[in-house]
Scaffold this motif. Structure first.
Motif, short mmCIF file in Angstrom:
data_model
loop_
_atom_site.label_atom_id
_atom_site.label_comp_id
_atom_site.label_asym_id
_atom_site.label_seq_id
_atom_site.Cartn_x
_atom_site.Cartn_y
_atom_site.Cartn_z
N GLU A 266 118.19 -42.92 -15.03
CA GLU A 266 119.49 -43.59 -14.96
C GLU A 266 120.26 -43.18 -13.70
O GLU A 266 120.91 -43.98 -13.06
CB GLU A 266 120.30 -43.23 -16.22
N ILE A 267 120.12 -41.92 -13.34
CA ILE A 267 120.86 -41.36 -12.21
C ILE A 267 120.52 -42.05 -10.89
O ILE A 267 121.29 -42.08 -9.95
CB ILE A 267 120.59 -39.83 -12.12
N ASP A 268 119.32 -42.66 -10.83
CA ASP A 268 118.87 -43.30 -9.60
C ASP A 268 119.44 -44.69 -9.40
O ASP A 268 119.29 -45.28 -8.34
CB ASP A 268 117.33 -43.40 -9.61
N LYS A 269 120.06 -45.21 -10.43
CA LYS A 269 120.54 -46.58 -10.36
C LYS A 269 121.68 -46.71 -9.34
O LYS A 269 122.54 -45.83 -9.27
CB LYS A 269 121.05 -46.96 -11.75
N LEU A 270 121.67 -47.79 -8.58
CA LEU A 270 122.76 -48.02 -7.64
C LEU A 270 123.98 -48.47 -8.42
O LEU A 270 123.88 -49.31 -9.31
CB LEU A 270 122.40 -49.12 -6.64
N GLU A 271 125.12 -47.89 -8.10
CA GLU A 271 126.32 -48.31 -8.79
C GLU A 271 126.73 -49.72 -8.34
O GLU A 271 127.14 -50.55 -9.12
CB GLU A 271 127.44 -47.34 -8.47
N LYS A 272 126.60 -49.92 -7.05
CA LYS A 272 127.23 -51.11 -6.49
C LYS A 272 126.48 -51.62 -5.26
O LYS A 272 126.00 -50.82 -4.46
CB LYS A 272 128.63 -50.69 -6.04
N ILE A 273 126.36 -52.93 -5.14
CA ILE A 273 125.83 -53.53 -3.91
C ILE A 273 126.92 -54.43 -3.34
O ILE A 273 127.53 -55.24 -4.06
CB ILE A 273 124.56 -54.38 -4.18
#
Ligand SMILES: Cc1cc2nc3c(=O)[nH]c(=O)nc-3n(C[C@H](O)[C@H](O)[C@H](O)COP(=O)(O)OP(=O)(O)OC[C@H]3O[C@@H](n4cnc5c(N)ncnc54)[C@H](O)[C@@H]3O)c2cc1C
Lengths: 313, 255
Positions: B3-10
């Protein structure tokens, strides 16, 4: 006087032909002193090739282990660190120059002049916009450095019988490691290079398959021509991306361009505006390609192309 | 994937440009090109950039897609289209002045500092000025990696692998995130907007930020001196058959 730095593009030990055309643009500016910068990892042969180009005053070879691969993030800070000595920095409008030059411009806090087709004077240039449907004359402020890419199809390469001095340096610029080269898949071809070939044969969507494209290759080989394609032919997977001609592909200026089964969309035409003679073969007599073709032949390409090849043998 | 690897925002840039199907004409007084009553659209490369961001989000690799435009109030139309395609929210940096590439990059940097995206995707060039600069400039000012002319993009944790269309073929590079990627034509094929999505997009947030609020430092401008029509090629001859074509080529010394 203009002190112009030209950034050399090179791959696998060879100076790219676009450099000699970029130098030609630089040399068209009055009282230009031209320096070529070659960023390498110790390979001396590129600088020697650059030193042969006419109109070049000197060559700067900048060694750094990070220069093994031409990454914009690696080269830009090295250029920026020496740019204050120059009034202009030019690069070719190839994918190498398009990637690199704006990164340099931003580090120097100036806008870039993209795709120069004519230098009116040291700070005033003409360039195509809107896929070549308009030509803009643009002027840089007299006291600011000029960063530009050169539309290579607008220039004839300078000759190579010079022996400019080469100075070797190493760079102490801060080079990032956040961008890493993985691999390059280059199309292998014994045919003339699309960007410098004097004759080019191109195929479009009408070819309908990769196998059918063989008739284009075969005709090109008979004529000693390079091979290009429309975006539609590339998108459909008939040919690889490096063969695309047009606004977002290659801008070329062969003596002869033969467009086969290509409708002539503005984005395609912008890539061939400077061709000497354009020949169009298309079954639709209303196709826009006929508006720009010097010689047109209306009919089915699958019948015409083999016949033409026979006639030219 | 953790989960920690997920990008918050593009963050994705959408430029309002003359539609690619319009045959552009230079104004008689050489002051610009005719835009009155001309169809305006999202720059095609930016549409591809947005599509890529949406696919990354739909794969569960990012939480939010924010679209940004810079310019006059009319740019809201293109932002609404972006929201209808699937973006979560939109920001318009409003200015009546023309925004050059470097100023555009500085504005985007100001938004990056506010929003902290893990990835910025822009089109490789805008089809109006054909500059091909903004993404590279943003990456330089941000001191982050750039992957221009992307035809394939894979995110893995805090880095990305990008295949780039270059003159000799396809180059693959690996970049640490955050980074700037610019989209080429073959990155994907953008989706069509459906009517219900247009209705839904009306309720999505669209912030308007006056350019003056961002304290973007000015840079030396380029002056547009004049716009002229290109030299037109003349229509040539139509030959009847292959023999006629060969004869015409021979006459020009080309066969
Ligand atoms: C942002 C953007 C950038 C673009 N950049 C480029 C670019 O760089 N280069 C590019 O090429 N395009 C580009 N395009 C795409 C361009 O708009 C056209 O879609 C494309 O050029 C069409 O390719 P085509 O002529 O092969 O196909 P089509 O337009 O489909 O034309 C096929 C032609 O073949 C003819 N034909 C069919 N069968 C036969 C037959 N048996 N014998 C003879 N003739 C036949 C038809 O009459 C037709 O004229 C771009 C588009 C956009 C939006």
């Amino acid at each position: 006087m203009s002190n112009i730095l030209v950034i050399a593009e090179h791959d696998t030990g060879t100076l790219n032909p676009s450099v000699a055309k970029t130098v030609a643009c630089a040399a068209s500016i009055q009282d230009a002193k031209i320096t070529i910068a070659v960023f390498v990892n110790g390979d001396d042969s590129i600088a020697l090739q650059a030193a042969k180009l006419n109109a070049v005053d000197n060559v700067l070879q900048i060694n750094n282990a990070a220069n093994e691969h031409a990454l914009a993030a690696v080269i830009a800070p090295q250029v920026a660190s020496i740019a204050s000595r120059y009034s202009h920095v030019f690069g070719p409008s190839t994918t190498f120059g398009k990637d690199l030059m704006p990164r340099i411009a931003a580090l120097l806090n100036v806008n870039q002049i993209s795709d120069v087709m004519e230098a009116i004077d040291s700070h005033k240039f003409r360039r195509p916009i809107y896929a070549g449907n308009a030509i803009l004359t643009v002027e840089a402020q007299p006291d600011s450095i000029v960063i530009a890419t050169v539309r290579t199809a607008s220039y004839q390469a300078v000759d190579s019988d010079n022996t400019a001095p080469v100075e070797v340096q190493s760079s102490d610029a801060d080079i990032p490691s956040h961008t890493r080269f993985v691999e390059l898949k280059a199309g292998k071809s014994d045919r003339p290079d699309l960007q410098s070939a004097s004759k080019v044969v191109s195929g479009g969507r009408a070819l309908a398959s990769a196998e059918n494209f063989d008739i284009i290759y075969s005709l090109a080989d008979t004529m000693g021509a390079g091979v290009g394609a429309s975006r539609a032919a590339v998108d459909a997977g008939y040919v690889p991306n490096e063969m695309q001609v047009g606004q977002t592909g290659k801008i070329i200026a062969p003596d002869l361009y033969v467009a086969i089964g290509i409708s002539g969309a503005i984005q395609h035409l912008t890539g061939i505006k400077d061709a000497g003679t354009i020949v169009a073969i298309n079954k639709d007599e209303e196709a826009p390609i006929f508006e720009v073709a010097d010689i047109g032949l209306v009919g089915d390409l699958f019948k015409i192309v083999p016949e033409l090849e026979q006639a030219l043998k | 994937m953790l989960e920690i690897d997920k990008l918050e925002k593009i963050l994705v840039g959408l430029k309002r440009v003359v539609d690619y199907n319009v045959r552009v004409r230079v104004k008689a007084d050489a002051s610009g090109v005719e835009t009155d009553g001309v169809k305006m659209s999202i720059n095609p490369f930016d549409e591809i950039a947005l599509e890529e961001a949406l696919r990354i989000k739909e794969r569960g690799e990012a939480d939010e897609v924010v679209v940004v435009s810079m310019g006059r109030t009319e740019c809201q139309q293109q932002l609404r289209t972006g929201l209808a395609m699937g973006a979560d929210r939109a920001i318009l940096v409003e200015s009546d002045d023309e925004i050059d590439s470097l100023t555009g990059a500085k504005i985007l940097l100001a938004l990056v500092e506010r929003e902290h995206p893990g990835l910025v995707i822009l089109g490789k060039q805008a089809i109006d000025n054909d500059n091909n600069q903004t993404g590279q400039m943003l990456a330089a000012l941000w001191d982050r990696p750039q992957a221009t002319f992307a035809s394939e993009l894979t995110i893995s944790g805090d880095s990305a692998t990008v295949t780039r269309e270059v003159d000799v073929g396809l180059e693959t590079i690996e970049i640490d995130l955050p980074a700037v990627v610019t989209a080429d034509l073959r990155l994907n094929e953008p989706r069509y907007v459906k009517l219900p999505d247009i209705m839904k997009a009306k309720k999505k947030p669209l912030d308007i930020v006056p350019l003056a609020d961002l304290s973007v430092a000015p840079a030396p401008r380029l002056t547009s001196v004049e716009y002229t029509a290109p030299e037109q090629r003349q229509k040539g001859v139509i030959v009847d058959d292959v023999a006629g074509l060969v004869a015409a080529l021979k006459e020009k010394g080309l066969a």
